[in-house]
Every structure is written in structure tokens, then in C-alpha cells.
Design a protein around this motif. Structure first.
Motif, short mmCIF file in Angstrom:
data_model
loop_
_atom_site.label_atom_id
_atom_site.label_comp_id
_atom_site.label_asym_id
_atom_site.label_seq_id
_atom_site.Cartn_x
_atom_site.Cartn_y
_atom_site.Cartn_z
N PHE A 8 0.79 -1.27 0.05
CA PHE A 8 0.02 0.11 0.06
C PHE A 8 0.95 1.36 0.11
O PHE A 8 1.62 1.54 0.85
N ALA A 9 1.00 1.91 -1.23
CA ALA A 9 1.88 2.92 -1.17
C ALA A 9 1.40 4.46 -1.38
O ALA A 9 1.89 5.59 -1.88
N GLY A 10 -0.07 4.38 -1.18
CA GLY A 10 -0.89 5.58 -1.64
C GLY A 10 -0.42 6.88 -0.59
O GLY A 10 -0.62 7.95 -0.83
N GLU A 11 0.28 6.53 0.47
CA GLU A 11 0.58 7.62 1.58
C GLU A 11 1.98 8.13 1.38
O GLU A 11 2.45 8.83 2.18
N ILE A 12 2.79 7.76 0.23
CA ILE A 12 4.11 7.98 0.17
C ILE A 12 4.39 9.43 -0.30
O ILE A 12 5.10 10.19 0.44
N ALA A 13 3.53 9.85 -1.22
CA ALA A 13 3.47 11.28 -1.82
C ALA A 13 3.27 12.23 -0.58
O ALA A 13 3.91 13.13 -0.35
N ALA A 14 2.05 11.90 0.37
CA ALA A 14 2.06 12.97 1.49
C ALA A 14 2.81 12.96 2.68
O ALA A 14 2.86 13.79 3.25
N LYS A 15 3.06 11.48 2.72
CA LYS A 15 3.74 11.39 4.17
C LYS A 15 5.02 10.65 4.27
O LYS A 15 5.55 10.48 5.43
N GLY A 16 5.21 9.95 3.07
CA GLY A 16 6.43 9.22 3.12
C GLY A 16 6.19 7.69 3.43
O GLY A 16 7.31 7.02 3.56
N THR A 17 4.92 7.49 3.99
CA THR A 17 4.74 5.94 4.62
C THR A 17 4.06 5.10 3.72
O THR A 17 3.31 5.29 2.72
N ALA A 18 4.46 3.82 4.00
CA ALA A 18 3.93 2.87 3.03
C ALA A 18 3.81 1.46 3.69
O ALA A 18 4.35 1.37 4.88
N TYR A 19 3.17 0.52 3.22
CA TYR A 19 2.88 -0.67 4.27
C TYR A 19 2.79 -1.98 3.42
O TYR A 19 2.52 -1.99 2.23
N LEU A 20 3.32 -2.77 4.22
CA LEU A 20 3.36 -4.02 3.64
C LEU A 20 2.51 -5.06 4.30
O LEU A 20 2.73 -5.44 5.39
N VAL A 21 1.80 -5.92 3.47
CA VAL A 21 1.17 -6.92 4.05
C VAL A 21 1.28 -8.18 3.78
O VAL A 21 1.00 -8.57 2.37
N LEU A 22 1.70 -9.07 4.53
CA LEU A 22 2.05 -10.54 4.01
C LEU A 22 0.72 -11.30 3.96
O LEU A 22 0.15 -11.34 4.99
N GLN A 23 0.59 -11.93 2.92
CA GLN A 23 -0.67 -12.64 2.84
C GLN A 23 -0.35 -14.38 3.03
O GLN A 23 -1.33 -14.84 3.58
N HIS A 24 0.58 -14.67 2.63
CA HIS A 24 0.96 -16.19 2.84
C HIS A 24 2.59 -16.37 2.70
O HIS A 24 3.25 -15.54 1.94
N CYS A 25 3.06 -17.18 3.59
CA CYS A 25 4.57 -17.19 3.66
C CYS A 25 4.88 -18.63 4.14
O CYS A 25 4.52 -19.50 4.96
N ARG A 26 5.56 -19.41 2.88
CA ARG A 26 6.18 -20.97 3.24
C ARG A 26 7.06 -20.78 4.16
O ARG A 26 7.83 -19.88 4.19
#
Length: 232
Positions: A8-26
Motif C-alpha cells: 500500500f503505497a498511497g501515502e508515500i507522496a503525502a507522508k512518506g509512509t508505506a505498508y507491506l501486508v504478508l498474505q501467505h508465507c511458506r
């Protein structure tokens, strides 16, 4: 096949903040997925990175890897409260959202929530959702002035106080409690008996307000960690 993670990169321009969500991991893939997601977000210009896992088989914890480390940031915590003894609202009235004032509502919403943990910048799609059936959203009014916003979602098993916030110019006067009581009164007037809300545990002002108003923890929706460089 579902992607191993979502960004989720939508807040990079305004705040510099981004989010990574792991869905599944072997098994054995965690470090590789974290490194790949981190590199992708940094490449998009993010300066502040957060990560959570939706895979029960791959819970995250604080730790150190070759190039980065994870540090606990916050829980997104569900809280619930009965509405039978809702106190009266003091100093706040609610004004329902209309399409004609949609632009003003989005602008005020983004100003009110700019510094809130895990907040997002609203755009036209969010306005459409706010105007949709099953949602009640609008303005908090103080002495005739638009001073804040509220969002109620009535589509779930329990009605949700999806968001309340005041503009920074009117904070520190006890009006947040008045706004909380006003939206609780709105829900009680619709004959709901109980409500819920979601709060970031590091949002100390909001978290303390909800606890003091009688809301109780009802479960963790997600647990977030900062992705920090090893040095610097």
C-alpha cells in the motif's frame, strides 16, 4: 494464485509512509519476502515502512535480519461498548454529509487524520463509500463552525464508529469526548444496543479516550511492525 504480499503505497507522496501486508508465507521464506517487499517500497520513495502478516502460520515478531530489523509499532485493536448508558454530548453537534459538501468533508477529514497512525488520505472513492447506503458520515460542529468529522458504518453485525476526529485548532478542549458521545447517541437513537471501533494502540489520545469512556478490548485485528534499517 494469490500474491505472497500486498503493498500500500498511497501515502508515500503525502507522508512518506508505506505498508507491506504478508498474505501467505511458506517455511523459510519470511526473510526473502520481507526483503523483497521492503526493496519495492523503498524503490517507490517510501521513507517510513510498516509491515503486518495476515498468515497465521507466519506471525511476525521483533527481530534483526542482515539489512533491516523489525520493531513493534502498534496493534489495531477492536474495542466495544454498550450504548444503553450513553452520556449526553456536550459542546458538539453533528451535521450529516451531503454530496454538495463532499469536497469540504474530504478536505477536513484529511486534515484531521493526517497524523493519525495507519490513517489514509481520502479521495473520490472514499467519498462514494461514505455516501453509500449503510453509512452515516458528516461534520462535527462547534459553535457553528465545522470542527471535525465522523464516520459510522452500519453494515456489519455491530455498528462501527469508523472514525472521529477534530481539527488540530480545536483539540485540547475536551471536545473529543463530546464528539464520541454524540456519535454514540446517534447510534443509540437508531436503536443499536452495542457498538465497536478500531483504534491504534499507539494513538494515545484516542486510546485513552475510548478506555475512559468505557470501551473494552475485544480482539486484535492486526499487529504492525516498523521496518527499520540496521544502521541510521
Amino acid at each position: 494464485m494469490e500474491s505472497a504480499y500486498e503493498i500500500f503505497a498511497g501515502e508515500i507522496a503525502a507522508k512518506g509512509t508505506a505498508y507491506l501486508v504478508l498474505q501467505h508465507c511458506r517455511a523459510g521464506e519470511l526473510e526473502e519476502l520481507l526483503s523483497r517487499g521492503r526493496a519495492e517500497l523503498l524503490g517507490l520513495g517510501a521513507s517510513e515502512l510498516y509491515v503486518t502478516s495476515r498468515d497465521p502460520a507466519a506471525p511476525l515478531s521483533e527481530g534483526v535480519w542482515e539489512d533491516f530489523r523489525l520493531e513493534f509499532a502498534r496493534d489495531m485493536l477492536w474495542m466495544e461498548r454498550e450504548l444503553a448508558d450513553t452520556p449526553p454530548a456536550v459542546g458538539i453537534t453533528l451535521e450529516p454529509l451531503t454530496r454538495e459538501r463532499g469536497g469540504a468533508w474530504m478536505t477536513l477529514h484529511n486534515a484531521c487524520f493526517f497524523d493519525a497512525p495507519n490513517s489514509s488520505t481520502y479521495g473520490p472513492n472514499d467519498l462514494e463509500r461514505a455516501m453509500a447506503e449503510g453509512h452515516r458520515c458528516g461534520f462535527a460542529v462547534v459553535d457553528g463552525v465545522l470542527a471535525g468529522v465522523y464516520e459510522l458504518d452500519l453494515t456489519g453485525e455491530l455498528p462501527e464508529i469508523e472514525g472521529i476526529a477534530l481539527h488540530k485548532d480545536v483539540r485540547g478542549k475536551g471536545l473529543g469526548r463530546g464528539l464520541l458521545h454524540a456519535v454514540m447517541g446517534e447510534l443509540a437513537g437508531l436503536e443499536f444496543r452495542r457498538c465497536r471501533l478500531l483504534v491504534a494502540t499507539d494513538n494515545q489520545t484516542a486510546f485513552s479516550l475510548y478506555r475512559s469512556a468505557g470501551f473494552k478490548a475485544a480482539g486484535i485485528r492486526s499487529r504492525w511492525y516498523r521496518m527499520l534499517p540496521m544502521f541510521g
